[in-house]
Write a protein that holds these residues in place. Structure first.
Motif, mmCIF file in Angstrom:
data_model
loop_
_atom_site.group_PDB
_atom_site.id
_atom_site.type_symbol
_atom_site.label_atom_id
_atom_site.label_comp_id
_atom_site.label_asym_id
_atom_site.label_seq_id
_atom_site.Cartn_x
_atom_site.Cartn_y
_atom_site.Cartn_z
ATOM 1 N N PHE A 180 0.849 -1.191 0.000
ATOM 2 C CA PHE A 180 0.000 0.000 0.000
ATOM 3 C C PHE A 180 0.883 1.240 0.000
ATOM 4 O O PHE A 180 2.032 1.210 0.439
ATOM 5 N N GLU A 181 0.340 2.345 -0.500
ATOM 6 C CA GLU A 181 1.065 3.611 -0.548
ATOM 7 C C GLU A 181 0.686 4.512 0.621
ATOM 8 O O GLU A 181 1.548 5.107 1.254
ATOM 9 N N HIS A 182 -0.624 4.613 0.888
ATOM 10 C CA HIS A 182 -1.108 5.465 1.974
ATOM 11 C C HIS A 182 -2.378 4.849 2.548
ATOM 12 O O HIS A 182 -3.098 4.117 1.849
ATOM 13 N N ILE A 183 -2.662 5.171 3.821
ATOM 14 C CA ILE A 183 -3.918 4.734 4.441
ATOM 15 C C ILE A 183 -4.518 5.922 5.198
ATOM 16 O O ILE A 183 -4.437 5.994 6.434
ATOM 17 N N PRO A 184 -5.125 6.870 4.499
ATOM 18 C CA PRO A 184 -5.823 7.949 5.202
ATOM 19 C C PRO A 184 -7.078 7.409 5.876
ATOM 20 O O PRO A 184 -7.732 6.489 5.354
ATOM 21 N N SER A 185 -7.423 7.954 7.042
ATOM 22 C CA SER A 185 -8.555 7.397 7.787
ATOM 23 C C SER A 185 -9.335 8.494 8.501
ATOM 24 O O SER A 185 -8.849 9.605 8.717
ATOM 25 N N GLY A 186 -10.585 8.142 8.848
ATOM 26 C CA GLY A 186 -11.443 8.978 9.664
ATOM 27 C C GLY A 186 -11.996 8.140 10.805
ATOM 28 O O GLY A 186 -11.505 7.034 11.078
ATOM 29 N N ILE A 187 -13.043 8.622 11.462
ATOM 30 C CA ILE A 187 -13.609 7.889 12.602
ATOM 31 C C ILE A 187 -14.226 6.563 12.149
ATOM 32 O O ILE A 187 -13.975 5.514 12.745
ATOM 33 N N ASP A 188 -15.012 6.599 11.084
ATOM 34 C CA ASP A 188 -15.688 5.397 10.601
ATOM 35 C C ASP A 188 -15.266 5.026 9.186
ATOM 36 O O ASP A 188 -15.922 4.206 8.533
ATOM 37 N N THR A 189 -14.184 5.629 8.687
ATOM 38 C CA THR A 189 -13.746 5.341 7.326
ATOM 39 C C THR A 189 -12.242 5.121 7.280
ATOM 40 O O THR A 189 -11.492 5.668 8.089
ATOM 41 N N VAL A 190 -11.837 4.325 6.344
ATOM 42 C CA VAL A 190 -10.411 4.148 6.074
ATOM 43 C C VAL A 190 -10.267 3.853 4.578
ATOM 44 O O VAL A 190 -11.093 3.137 4.004
ATOM 45 N N SER A 191 -9.270 4.459 3.979
ATOM 46 C CA SER A 191 -9.010 4.244 2.556
ATOM 47 C C SER A 191 -7.627 3.650 2.368
ATOM 48 O O SER A 191 -6.689 4.007 3.094
ATOM 49 N N VAL A 192 -7.509 2.763 1.414
ATOM 50 C CA VAL A 192 -6.224 2.145 1.099
ATOM 51 C C VAL A 192 -5.841 2.570 -0.314
ATOM 52 O O VAL A 192 -6.598 2.334 -1.264
ATOM 53 N N VAL A 193 -4.691 3.203 -0.438
ATOM 54 C CA VAL A 193 -4.213 3.660 -1.740
ATOM 55 C C VAL A 193 -3.168 2.661 -2.235
ATOM 56 O O VAL A 193 -2.157 2.426 -1.571
ATOM 57 N N ILE A 194 -3.414 2.079 -3.395
ATOM 58 C CA ILE A 194 -2.570 1.003 -3.920
ATOM 59 C C ILE A 194 -2.191 1.313 -5.363
ATOM 60 O O ILE A 194 -3.031 1.747 -6.155
ATOM 61 N N SER A 195 -0.936 1.076 -5.688
ATOM 62 C CA SER A 195 -0.502 1.228 -7.074
ATOM 63 C C SER A 195 -1.140 0.154 -7.942
ATOM 64 O O SER A 195 -1.236 -1.012 -7.548
ATOM 65 N N ASN A 196 -1.584 0.535 -9.121
ATOM 66 C CA ASN A 196 -2.203 -0.443 -10.028
ATOM 67 C C ASN A 196 -1.249 -1.577 -10.374
ATOM 68 O O ASN A 196 -1.661 -2.718 -10.580
ATOM 69 N N SER A 197 0.046 -1.260 -10.442
ATOM 70 C CA SER A 197 1.030 -2.301 -10.755
ATOM 71 C C SER A 197 1.128 -3.335 -9.645
ATOM 72 O O SER A 197 1.488 -4.487 -9.886
ATOM 73 N N SER A 198 0.783 -2.938 -8.414
ATOM 74 C CA SER A 198 0.798 -3.876 -7.291
ATOM 75 C C SER A 198 -0.467 -4.726 -7.258
ATOM 76 O O SER A 198 -0.446 -5.878 -6.830
#
Length: 438
Positions: free
Chosen positions: A329-347
């Motif tokens: 993963f590249e980044h994991i920005p998050s909130g109280i009830d949310t989390v996002s995973v940023v992934i390179s398409n090549s991965s």
């Protein structure tokens, strides 16, 4: 007298004329005592790098295809350079050895390293410096990891016997077998950095075909300003996000030894270039950011779950799923009830649907969305954490350019702001940010 280690890239040793420029640069400063060279690079746009041809020779030999014509191209190029420089290096004898080793099944690392080896032989002879082979100095464990302490000791003891020397970049050897082991591509930068650390150089000069780092990609922004001075930390952020003047792994050895790096241009040696130091530049009143860099082709997987913040191990399970897919993963920005995973398409490698299905089954989120064809842009600068309104200025610039933000993240070090935009808005966003701060 101080000590400088100077590394010259492929464009700086591409032919006779470039090596003559190299010689003038080296001889103009007696502190430039240890010279690292790459294999010859392209002489013109449609030319081929020597290393690429050498790799191709090995591939042909491995599959029992004819390779002599390819290898002859390499030999002819070195022969011409040697003759034009009037050196005494016996190129024909060197290639007899290379052909013999190819026939006996040499490794791809060995054949690829011959570009640097021959380049260093020619350059040393032309300069009148000692030739010192890095094969026995830069040592690797069997798993490919650099043996730092043993390498430092070997280089220091060897170069103490040579006041001036030329060394080939890109390779060393396995300690257990002595067989050639190369760094990854761009590894001559690493060689120069490792040598500089081992001898405690005052400066590590990296000579290439650009006059230092630019604030933004010149293919995106017209005539971006040069960065005169940048800290290791800022450089790491920009390099990670796509700035490509210096190989990332070349930063670490000199950083731990607190040795400054000076990026210089072989074709314009009068340009000061960019100085990379441990401490950031003292920003003037009008300067806020150091540089902007970015990359395309990411996917953002956004998960929503009510009371996520009270559910122990939620993020750990996300990471476990990514590990099961052998996906970084590249980044994991998050909130109280949310989390996002940023992934390179090549991965992701085309397994997005499988990955999302695993998230649904194992995490049971209330909602999950995927945003494909995303780009990440990092705006970096130590001046950002001491100025009010930087974020507002950046976001206003993007809004005025009609760029829709999909993600916003500020690093804990407070020297970068990362935004996620759609691929189609990538260039527009970089130009908007640059124009707002440059």
């Amino acid at each position: 007298m101080g000590v400088k280690v100077a590394k010259f890239g492929g464009s700086s040793v591409a032919d006779k004329f470039q090596i003559e420029k190299l010689s003038e640069i080296v001889k103009s400063d007696k502190d430039r005592r240890y010279i690292i060279v790459s294999a010859p690079g392209k002489r013109f746009d449609k030319d081929t790098k020597i290393t690429d041809i050498l790799y191709l020779c090995h591939t042909h030999r491995e599959h029992n295809f004819p390779y002599n014509q390819l290898l002859q191209v390499v030999e002819d190029r070195f022969t011409a350079t040697a003759a034009n420089l009037d050196t005494k290096v016996n190129i024909s004898k060197e290639f007899d050895t290379i052909r013999e080793n190819l026939e006996n099944g040499c490794t791809p690392d060995y054949i690829a390293s011959r570009g640097e080896y021959l380049s260093a032989l020619l350059t040393a002879d032309f300069l009148g410096y000692d030739f010192v082979d890095t094969q026995e100095l830069i040592l690797f464990a069997d798993n490919g990891k650099l043996l730092e302490e043993e390498t430092n000791k070997a280089i220091k003891e060897c170069l103490a016997k040579h006041e001036y020397a030329v060394l080939p970049g890109f390779y060393g050897s396995y300690k257990s077998s002595g067989n050639v082991k190369t760094f990854s591509r761009g590894g001559s930068d690493i060689t120069g950095s490792v040598v500089a650390r081992a001898i405690g150089a005052d400066v590590y000069e990296n000579w290439t075909d650009v006059s230092g780092f630019l604030m933004a990609d010149p293919h995106v922004v017209d005539n971006p300003r040069r960065i005169d001075r940048i800290s290791y930390k800022e450089l790491r952020e920009l390099s990670y996000m796509g700035a490509s003047v210096l190989h990332e792994d070349a930063i670490y050895p000199v950083r731990v030894a607190n040795i400054p790096i000076n990026i210089r241009n072989t074709n314009f040696p009068q340009d000061y270039g960019t100085m990379i130091t441990a401490e950031p530049e003292d920003m003037g009143d009008g300067d806020v950011i150091t540089g902007i860099a970015g990359k395309k082709d990411f996917t953002v997987i956004a998960l929503y779950k009510h009371m996520m913040s009270t559910e122990r191990g939620f993020v750990r399970r996300i990471l476990a799923i990514l590990e099961d897919f052998d996906c970084n993963f590249e980044h994991i920005p998050s909130g109280i009830d949310t989390v996002s995973v940023v992934i390179s398409n090549s991965s992701i490698k085309g397994r997005l649907d499988e990955m999302v299905d695993a998230f649904r089954k194992q995490l049971e989120p209330d909602g999950i969305e995927c945003f494909e064809n995303m780009a990440l842009i990092a705006t970096v600068g130590h001046g950002m954490n001491r100025r009010k309104g930087v974020s507002a200025k950046l976001f206003s610039a993007l809004a005025d350019a009609n760029v829709n933000l999909r993600m916003i993240e500020q690093g804990s070090s407070e020297i970068n702001i990362i935004v996620g935009v759609e691929n189609k808005d990538f260039e527009t966003a970089i130009r908007a940010i640059y124009n707002a701060f440059a």
